[in-house]
Design an enzyme around this catalytic site. Structure first.
Site, PDB file in Angstrom:
ATOM      1  N   ASP A  11       0.874  -1.180   0.000  1.00 37.66           N
ATOM      2  CA  ASP A  11       0.000   0.000   0.000  1.00 37.66           C
ATOM      3  C   ASP A  11       0.909   1.226   0.000  1.00 37.66           C
ATOM      4  O   ASP A  11       2.133   1.110   0.177  1.00 37.66           O
ATOM      5  CB  ASP A  11      -0.887  -0.026   1.255  1.00 37.66           C
ATOM      6  CG  ASP A  11      -1.822   1.174   1.352  1.00 37.66           C
ATOM      7  OD1 ASP A  11      -2.351   1.610   0.314  1.00 37.66           O
ATOM      8  OD2 ASP A  11      -2.015   1.694   2.472  1.00 37.66           O
ATOM      9  N   SER A  12       0.306   2.392  -0.124  1.00 35.40           N
ATOM     10  CA  SER A  12       1.074   3.630  -0.027  1.00 35.40           C
ATOM     11  C   SER A  12       1.499   3.911   1.412  1.00 35.40           C
ATOM     12  O   SER A  12       2.351   4.759   1.647  1.00 35.40           O
ATOM     13  CB  SER A  12       0.206   4.781  -0.532  1.00 35.40           C
ATOM     14  OG  SER A  12      -1.003   4.798   0.206  1.00 35.40           O
ATOM     15  N   CYS A  74      -4.297  -1.674  -1.869  1.00 30.42           N
ATOM     16  CA  CYS A  74      -4.498  -0.241  -2.086  1.00 30.42           C
ATOM     17  C   CYS A  74      -5.476  -0.107  -3.237  1.00 30.42           C
ATOM     18  O   CYS A  74      -5.215  -0.613  -4.341  1.00 30.42           O
ATOM     19  CB  CYS A  74      -3.160   0.412  -2.442  1.00 30.42           C
ATOM     20  SG  CYS A  74      -3.291   2.109  -3.025  1.00 30.42           S
ATOM     21  N   GLU A 152      -2.872   8.366   8.927  1.00 32.11           N
ATOM     22  CA  GLU A 152      -1.429   8.067   9.010  1.00 32.11           C
ATOM     23  C   GLU A 152      -0.797   8.716  10.239  1.00 32.11           C
ATOM     24  O   GLU A 152       0.142   8.191  10.808  1.00 32.11           O
ATOM     25  CB  GLU A 152      -0.703   8.572   7.755  1.00 32.11           C
ATOM     26  CG  GLU A 152      -0.899   7.711   6.526  1.00 32.11           C
ATOM     27  CD  GLU A 152      -0.077   6.423   6.494  1.00 32.11           C
ATOM     28  OE1 GLU A 152       1.046   6.389   7.019  1.00 32.11           O
ATOM     29  OE2 GLU A 152      -0.581   5.448   5.915  1.00 32.11           O
ATOM     30  N   CYS A 184     -11.082   2.653   0.257  1.00 35.40           N
ATOM     31  CA  CYS A 184      -9.681   2.957   0.539  1.00 35.40           C
ATOM     32  C   CYS A 184      -9.320   2.113   1.745  1.00 35.40           C
ATOM     33  O   CYS A 184     -10.063   2.095   2.743  1.00 35.40           O
ATOM     34  CB  CYS A 184      -9.514   4.444   0.852  1.00 35.40           C
ATOM     35  SG  CYS A 184      -7.873   4.844   1.509  1.00 35.40           S
ATOM     36  N   HIS A 186      -7.320   2.447   4.044  1.00 38.36           N
ATOM     37  CA  HIS A 186      -7.089   3.161   5.305  1.00 38.36           C
ATOM     38  C   HIS A 186      -8.378   3.294   6.139  1.00 38.36           C
ATOM     39  O   HIS A 186      -8.314   3.439   7.355  1.00 38.36           O
ATOM     40  CB  HIS A 186      -6.572   4.576   5.044  1.00 38.36           C
ATOM     41  CG  HIS A 186      -5.107   4.661   4.752  1.00 38.36           C
ATOM     42  ND1 HIS A 186      -4.563   4.247   3.563  1.00 38.36           N
ATOM     43  CD2 HIS A 186      -4.077   5.112   5.513  1.00 38.36           C
ATOM     44  CE1 HIS A 186      -3.252   4.459   3.598  1.00 38.36           C
ATOM     45  NE2 HIS A 186      -2.928   4.976   4.763  1.00 38.36           N
TER      46      HIS A 186
HETATM   47  N1  DGL Z   1      -4.812   3.076   1.034  1.00 34.85           N
HETATM   48  C1  DGL Z   1      -4.876   3.580  -0.276  1.00 34.85           C
HETATM   49  C2  DGL Z   1      -6.105   3.145  -1.015  1.00 34.85           C
HETATM   50  O1  DGL Z   1      -6.698   2.156  -0.682  1.00 34.85           O
HETATM   51  C3  DGL Z   1      -4.619   5.013  -0.605  1.00 34.85           C
HETATM   52  C4  DGL Z   1      -3.985   5.969   0.252  1.00 34.85           C
HETATM   53  C5  DGL Z   1      -3.314   7.156  -0.431  1.00 34.85           C
HETATM   54  O2  DGL Z   1      -3.941   8.110  -0.853  1.00 34.85           O
HETATM   55  O3  DGL Z   1      -2.105   7.076  -0.504  1.00 34.85           O
HETATM   56  O4  DGL Z   1      -6.492   3.760  -1.960  1.00 34.85           O
END
Ligand code: DGL
Length: 266
Positions: A11-12, A74, A152, A184, A186
């Site tokens: 993931d990012s 992600c 984060e 997402c 997150h």
């Molecule tokens: N967790 C990531 C997703 O599912 C994205 C987070 C980011 O913007 O870096 O899209």
């Protein structure tokens, strides 16, 4: 590829840990190597070409680590890069499940909210997938750019996350949706905050479990499941390992986990 080679997950940032949690639950015998690009997060506001370039860098890291599969934990990279990268690596790539089947199986009024990063919403991926399954369903997409940076930095409770989430979720609730896809990885970190805004009558769809099941089925078909009883988890980050450790506690038993700082350019 050996059955006992690790599974890469990436993931990012820390968001993909919500998927690791389900993967470990479903496949406790597997070894996992996670990569979170905390040095360059967020990806959501970045141009498509750059997101794809970063994804290739991460996949090359997994080539070096000899994984048998890579799970794109992600939605942004799944939406923008998965199809492009799919045939180019010596392991199978699995994207985040869109959560659409689950959402439509639960929704009674066929009004489906989708919250995600700007890049995922702009890709139109979820809206297309919902319409392809049910032409009568209506999608209410909402980009939520402030949520990833807040999560984060451990703002998973309190006034900042509540007011940002309210700004994004109130219009979606007012549209009368009865399900909201967390598009997402997150967002499950703040599902309680989101639930408090949309109310109990709206079901939140976290596709992490479905993603883990997709990965399991592919390994089973390929006869590539681990033969071990219990596996190891290594979490790699490109910056701020201490902060990532703090966040990992929300999802995993970190007593059993190794951490590593990885510089992709190095
Ligand atoms: N967790 C990531 C997703 O599912 C994205 C987070 C980011 O913007 O870096 O899209």
């Amino acid at each position: 590829m050996s059955n006992n080679a690790p599974i890469g997950v990436f993931d990012s940032g820390i968001g993909g840990l919500t998927v690791v949690k389900e993967l470990v639950k479903l496949m406790p015998g597997e070894d996992f190597i996670y990569f979170g690009d905390t040095a360059r997060i967020p990806y959501g506001p970045r141009p498509k070409e750059q997101i794809i370039e970063f994804m290739h860098e991460i996949l090359n890291f997994f080539v070096q680590r000899k994984v048998k599969m890579a799970v794109v934990a992600c939605n942004t990279m799944t939406a923008l890069g998965l199809e492009i990268a799919r045939q180019q690596y010596p392991f199978t790539l699995v994207g985040v499940n869109a959560g659409v089947d689950l959402a439509l199986s639960i929704s009674k009024n066929k009004r489906v909210g989708v919250i995600a990063t700007q890049a995922t919403i702009a890709s139109g991926k979820h809206a297309r997938a919902v319409r392809a399954k049910d032409a009568d369903a209506v999608v209410y997409p909402q980009a939520c750019p402030q949520l990833v940076p807040l999560i984060e930095s451990e703002h998973v409770k309190g006034s900042e996350i509540e007011s940002a989430a309210t700004e994004y979720l109130l219009p979606v609730k007012q549209a009368g949706v009865d399900v909201v896809i967390l598009g997402c990885t997150h967002y499950p970190f703040v599902s309680q905050v989101i639930e408090n805004i949309v109310g109990k009558g709206v079901t939140l769809i976290n596709p992490a479990r479905e993603t883990a099941i997709d990965a399991y089925r592919i390994l089973q078909q390929q006869d590539c499941l681990s033969t071990n009883k219990s596996g190891k988890v290594r979490l790699c980050f490109s910056a701020d390992v201490e902060q990532a450790k703090k966040m990992a506690v929300y999802m995993l038993d970190t007593q059993q986990v190794d951490f590593e700082l990885v510089n992709l350019q190095g």
